[in-house]
Motif scaffolding. Structure first.
Motif, short mmCIF file in Angstrom:
data_model
loop_
_atom_site.label_atom_id
_atom_site.label_comp_id
_atom_site.label_asym_id
_atom_site.label_seq_id
_atom_site.Cartn_x
_atom_site.Cartn_y
_atom_site.Cartn_z
N ALA A 193 0.81 -1.21 0.00
CA ALA A 193 0.00 0.00 0.00
C ALA A 193 0.84 1.26 0.00
O ALA A 193 0.39 2.31 -0.44
CB ALA A 193 -0.93 0.01 1.21
N ALA A 194 2.09 1.15 0.50
CA ALA A 194 2.93 2.35 0.61
C ALA A 194 3.44 2.81 -0.75
O ALA A 194 3.76 3.97 -0.93
CB ALA A 194 4.12 2.08 1.53
N VAL A 195 3.55 1.89 -1.72
CA VAL A 195 4.09 2.27 -3.02
C VAL A 195 3.19 3.25 -3.75
O VAL A 195 3.62 4.32 -4.17
CB VAL A 195 4.37 1.00 -3.87
CG1 VAL A 195 4.80 1.39 -5.27
CG2 VAL A 195 5.43 0.16 -3.19
N PRO A 196 1.89 2.96 -3.94
CA PRO A 196 1.07 3.97 -4.61
C PRO A 196 0.80 5.18 -3.75
O PRO A 196 0.61 6.28 -4.25
CB PRO A 196 -0.23 3.22 -4.93
CG PRO A 196 -0.29 2.11 -3.95
CD PRO A 196 1.12 1.72 -3.69
N ALA A 197 0.82 5.01 -2.42
CA ALA A 197 0.53 6.15 -1.56
C ALA A 197 1.63 7.18 -1.63
O ALA A 197 1.39 8.38 -1.43
CB ALA A 197 0.34 5.68 -0.11
N PHE B 140 6.54 3.62 -23.14
CA PHE B 140 5.11 3.47 -22.81
C PHE B 140 4.92 2.56 -21.60
O PHE B 140 4.10 2.85 -20.72
CB PHE B 140 4.38 2.92 -24.03
CG PHE B 140 2.92 2.66 -23.79
CD1 PHE B 140 2.02 3.70 -23.71
CD2 PHE B 140 2.46 1.36 -23.62
CE1 PHE B 140 0.67 3.47 -23.49
CE2 PHE B 140 1.12 1.12 -23.38
CZ PHE B 140 0.22 2.17 -23.32
N ILE B 141 5.66 1.46 -21.56
CA ILE B 141 5.53 0.54 -20.43
C ILE B 141 5.97 1.22 -19.14
O ILE B 141 5.34 1.05 -18.08
CB ILE B 141 6.36 -0.73 -20.70
CG1 ILE B 141 5.73 -1.54 -21.83
CG2 ILE B 141 6.46 -1.59 -19.44
CD1 ILE B 141 6.54 -2.74 -22.26
N VAL B 142 7.04 2.00 -19.19
CA VAL B 142 7.47 2.72 -17.98
C VAL B 142 6.40 3.70 -17.53
O VAL B 142 6.10 3.83 -16.34
CB VAL B 142 8.81 3.43 -18.26
CG1 VAL B 142 9.17 4.35 -17.10
CG2 VAL B 142 9.91 2.41 -18.47
N TRP B 143 5.79 4.42 -18.48
CA TRP B 143 4.75 5.38 -18.11
C TRP B 143 3.55 4.69 -17.47
O TRP B 143 2.93 5.22 -16.55
CB TRP B 143 4.28 6.15 -19.35
CG TRP B 143 5.10 7.36 -19.67
CD1 TRP B 143 5.87 7.55 -20.77
CD2 TRP B 143 5.23 8.54 -18.89
NE1 TRP B 143 6.49 8.77 -20.73
CE2 TRP B 143 6.11 9.40 -19.57
CE3 TRP B 143 4.72 8.95 -17.66
CZ2 TRP B 143 6.46 10.65 -19.10
CZ3 TRP B 143 5.06 10.20 -17.18
CH2 TRP B 143 5.93 11.04 -17.89
N VAL B 144 3.22 3.49 -17.96
CA VAL B 144 2.03 2.82 -17.46
C VAL B 144 2.30 2.13 -16.13
O VAL B 144 1.50 2.22 -15.19
CB VAL B 144 1.52 1.81 -18.51
CG1 VAL B 144 0.38 0.97 -17.95
CG2 VAL B 144 1.05 2.55 -19.76
N THR B 145 3.43 1.41 -16.02
CA THR B 145 3.70 0.64 -14.82
C THR B 145 4.23 1.47 -13.67
O THR B 145 3.98 1.16 -12.51
CB THR B 145 4.70 -0.48 -15.14
OG1 THR B 145 5.89 0.11 -15.69
CG2 THR B 145 4.10 -1.45 -16.15
N ASP C 221 7.22 7.81 -10.99
CA ASP C 221 8.63 8.13 -11.24
C ASP C 221 9.02 7.87 -12.68
O ASP C 221 10.20 7.74 -13.00
CB ASP C 221 9.54 7.32 -10.31
CG ASP C 221 9.27 5.82 -10.42
OD1 ASP C 221 8.30 5.44 -11.09
OD2 ASP C 221 10.04 5.04 -9.82
N ALA C 222 8.02 7.78 -13.57
CA ALA C 222 8.32 7.52 -14.98
C ALA C 222 9.09 8.68 -15.59
O ALA C 222 9.99 8.47 -16.42
CB ALA C 222 7.02 7.28 -15.76
N THR C 223 8.75 9.91 -15.19
CA THR C 223 9.45 11.07 -15.75
C THR C 223 10.94 11.01 -15.45
O THR C 223 11.79 11.22 -16.32
CB THR C 223 8.84 12.36 -15.18
OG1 THR C 223 7.44 12.39 -15.50
CG2 THR C 223 9.51 13.58 -15.79
N THR C 224 11.24 10.71 -14.19
CA THR C 224 12.65 10.63 -13.80
C THR C 224 13.37 9.52 -14.55
O THR C 224 14.48 9.71 -15.07
CB THR C 224 12.76 10.40 -12.29
OG1 THR C 224 12.05 11.43 -11.61
CG2 THR C 224 14.20 10.40 -11.85
N ILE C 225 12.71 8.37 -14.63
CA ILE C 225 13.35 7.23 -15.30
C ILE C 225 13.57 7.51 -16.78
O ILE C 225 14.66 7.30 -17.33
CB ILE C 225 12.48 5.96 -15.11
CG1 ILE C 225 12.44 5.57 -13.63
CG2 ILE C 225 13.03 4.81 -15.95
CD1 ILE C 225 11.50 4.44 -13.34
N ILE C 226 12.53 8.02 -17.45
CA ILE C 226 12.63 8.25 -18.90
C ILE C 226 13.61 9.37 -19.21
O ILE C 226 14.43 9.25 -20.13
CB ILE C 226 11.24 8.54 -19.47
CG1 ILE C 226 10.36 7.29 -19.35
CG2 ILE C 226 11.33 8.98 -20.92
CD1 ILE C 226 8.93 7.51 -19.75
#
Length: 763
Positions: free
Chosen positions: A18-22, A365-370, A374-379
């Protein structure tokens, strides 16, 4: 107790899930309860309601605080250890079964990942359904306020940016002229400077936008609102992305373009990719956060999915439309390259570029969805590092390609002293640069795979195996480079020793010995470098050395003549018996030495025939080119010639010889030896002329011509063999020979008859 530990482990796992999406949700977003969280909550309520269970829970928590090794995790580890121990006792599975298991695990992980992507996509689109049904209300007054603030800030930022671009366009033409008539380094420098100026215009727009945001809507006291900050961030990211595109494609500035794009292709790709940059950056960095703030997190999540999906479809369609065009362009440019490897690599890249582009888009796309939070930082991190890696690899490759094509150019003074040095460098360095260029290409591919998480190249390099492998091969390369530098230095030293300079003339013996030394040293340094390099990469060279010794022993027994040739040739060179250019007599052959190897000598005789004579057949060497030489003049005169008069004529011929260009090649006066023999038809007078070695034949021919002239002037006869025939006539022939009777004398009766046979031999 075991049930209590199981409940605690379940609860902790649920909290972690629960802490990950929160962590990525905004303050207004409510936590979403799942079935696992409800189950864990009910179990915890039951434990806390029971006094005994509550007491055991407190004791368990205290024990875990003092002994981290205990608890459910440790029990799980113990269970794993027990399972592993048990598995060790069982028979090991075959390699085929383990491979099948790994393939199955990989397939299962891939299917799970696809399932996660589909589930996240479904949840994202479900938010739009909630908006359309009215389950989530939209605050339109808040939306209007946010849109107004964003519009004002962006308008001011873009106004300042366009003003800066207008000023910069006044500077670009002057820089373009310098780039057009400058070299490659000048073009790269001007491109970097123009890119910096381009980035400064973006920074100018950002500064003006922040100034407007500070002075508007409450002044400096309220500061910049979150939506204004988001708008300016989107403006800055989009502006810098366009700066990067202009750096790569250089639209309307072909003189600054590093990559082989035509003007139409550069403008096409720049305009199409800029559209994607505006759509994706403003959608993700402005529209999505603004929807989260103004409406709901559900709308922002759905909007992010739509923006990313639309951008992915746009890029895929763009790639599909230009796949053939890019392939043909890559093949056409590959034909202009000289390297076969570069041609094939570029042609293969043109055939497969769309696959890599599709893979990049799908990965983003997979990074943005999953991982939407933090997709912005990763991409950004992965894309930025990828661009830097590719640009660095291309820059290094372009520099090396230019060096390979142009070759190494030494300064004129060094080239005059060592003319062979530049040739040797150009024979080795371009090949080395080609190898380095291939290593750079391979390293770029591996780094890109590491950046995107496909391979852990950097982790492997820092591991023990990576350090050992890189260290061993690096040491082998260093050994080869050091050997080449030593060889180059020795060859340059030999070239200097073989150059004639003021007060020093290189003899033929020195030239021959240094050439033999050069060949021998080249073989020795190559063998040593090869053995040391193999030793550094872990190859046991002991058997190689032993094998070489055995092979050498076998060759020495089977090739005794060859060994004799080499040994005899070495001693002949040490004794300075033969040098290139000498006129010698070897094995009965007289001629000029054209070449000497370690086992044979090549001689060209007077007829132009070339003879290759092995040194094993040489038992005596007659060299006509040592120190000085003599022309021995053996002149025959008739028996009635005054000897003193003939000697004076020979001296006169020598005086005339000294008046010609041969005077500088003659040492001393004519050595008159006098009469040496009484021949059948002449008296032989011998004289000798001391000359430079090799000039005795030319001087002898000229001296003979002057002797003929002087003897003719002084009527000195040069005899030649003569034959006199006597015919004996019988008496009856004389009596009957009436016509000739008056011409012959009668033989007196008192004289004895000559009954000897007629003389037929020469006198």
């Amino acid at each position: 107790m075991k049930l209590l530990r199981l409940c605690l482990a379940t609860l902790l796992g649920a909290f972690l899930l629960a802490a990950v999406p929160a962590a990525g949700q905004s303050e207004s977003a409510a936590p979403v309860e799942t079935a696992d969280v409800k189950q864990a909550s009910e179990a915890l309520i039951k434990v806390l309601n029971d006094p005994d269970s509550r007491k055991e829970l407190i004791e368990l928590l205290q024990k875990n605080a003092t002994d981290p090794g205990s608890g459910p995790a440790s029990e799980a580890k113990e269970g794993d250890a027990t399972q592993s121990t048990g598995s060790e006792t069982t028979e090991p599975s075959s390699a085929g079964q383990s491979f099948v298991i790994r393939v199955g695990e990989y397939t299962r992980a891939l299917a799970d990942e696809i399932g996660v992507v589909l589930d996240r996509s479904r949840h994202s689109l479900k938010g739009l359904l909630l908006i359309f049904r009215g389950d989530i209300p939209i605050k339109w007054d808040r939306v209007e306020e946010v849109l107004l603030q964003v519009a004002i800030v962006l308008a001011s930022a873009y106004a300042a940016f366009w003003i800066g671009q207008y000023i910069a366009r006044r500077i670009y033409p002057k820089m373009a002229v310098r780039a057009r008539y400058g070299g490659g380094l000048m073009r790269a420098f001007i491109l970097v400077v123009s890119t910096v100026i381009d980035g400064l215009t973006v920074a100018l727009g950002l500064g003006v936008g922040y100034f407007v945001a500070l002075t508007g809507y409450g002044g400096l006291e309220t500061g910049v609102t979150i939506q204004e900050s988001l708008a300016l961030n989107a403006f800055f990211i989009t502006g810098m992305s366009n700066v990067a595109l202009r750096f790569v494609f250089a639209p309307r500035r072909p003189e600054l373009r590093l990559l082989p794009f035509a003007d139409g292709a550069a403008d096409y790709w720049y305009s199409r990719l800029r559209i994607y940059m505006y759509w994706n950056n403003f959608g993700v960095f402005l529209a999505v956060p603004a929807a989260n703030l103004a409406v709901s997190f559900v709308l922002g999540n759905a909007l992010r999915f739509i923006v990313v999906l639309t951008g992915m479809v746009y890029l895929m369609v763009l790639i599909k439309q230009n796949r053939v065009r890019v392939r043909e362009g890559a093949k056409a440019y590959a034909e202009t390259m000289h390297s076969v490897l570069a041609k094939r690599a570029l042609a293969n890249l043109g055939n497969l570029w769309h696959i890599g582009a599709y893979g990049y888009i799908i990965a983003v796309f997979i990074v943005w969805v999953t991982r939407p939070f933090d997709a912005t930082t990763i991409i950004l991190r992965a894309t930025g590092l990828s661009i830097i890696t590719i640009m660095a690899g291309m820059l290094i490759s372009l520099v090396m390609t230019r060096a390979i094509k142009g070759g190494i150019r030494l300064p004129d003074d060094i080239h005059q002293k060592l003319p062979a040095l530049q040739y040797r460098l150009n024979a080795f360095v371009p090949r080395l640069l080609k190898i380095i260029r291939f290593v750079v290409f391979l390293g770029t591919i591996l780094l890109l795979m590491d950046i995107w998480g496909l391979l852990s190249v950097l982790d492997w390099l820092y591991s023990e195996a990576g350090i050992r492998l890189v260290g061993s091969y690096g040491s082998a390369i260093v050994v080869i480079l050091v050997a080449f530098i030593v060889w180059l230095a020795v060859m340059s030293w030999v070239d200097l020793r073989l150059q004639s300079r003021a007060g020093y003339i290189v003899s033929a013996r020195e030239r021959t010995l240094f050439q033999l030394f050069r060949n021998a040293f080249t073989i020795v340094i190559m063998v040593m470098a090869l053995l040391l390099a193999l030793s550094e990469i872990g190859v046991n060279i002991g058997p190689l050395i032993a094998g070489a010794g055995v092979v050498g022993l076998a060759i020495s027994f089977g090739a005794q003549t060859l060994v004799k040739d080499i040994i005899t040739g070495a001693f002949i060179q040490i004794e300075n018996a033969i040098n290139e250019g000498d006129v010698v007599t070897v094995a009965g052959i007289t001629g000029t030495v054209e070449g000497i190897t370690i086992r044979s000598v090549r001689i060209r005789d007077l007829d132009g025939t070339t003879h290759i004579i092995p040194f094993s057949s040489v038992d005596m060497v007659s060299n006509f080119m040592r120190g000085y030489s003599y022309h021995v003049a053996l002149i025959g005169v008739s028996y009635d010639t005054d000897i003193a008069y003939a000697k004076e004529a020979m001296l006169e011929a020598f005086r005339r010889l000294q008046e010609t260009e041969f005077k500088s090649k003659i040492f001393g006066d004519l050595e008159m030896h006098g009469v040496t023999a009484f021949g059948a038809s002449s008296i032989d007078i011998r004289a000798r002329i001391k000359t430079n070695p090799g000039d005795q034949w030319g001087i002898g021919r000229a001296y003979n011509e002057f002797i003929k002239q002087v003897f003719d002037e002084r009527n000195i006869e040069i005899p030649f063999p003569q034959v006199t025939y006597h015919a004996a006539t019988p008496p009856f022939a004389e009596e009957n020979d009436v016509p000739n009777a008056g011409r012959r004398k009668k033989v007196k009766q008192s004289e004895p008859t000559d009954d000897a046979p007629p003389e037929s031999e020469e006198h």
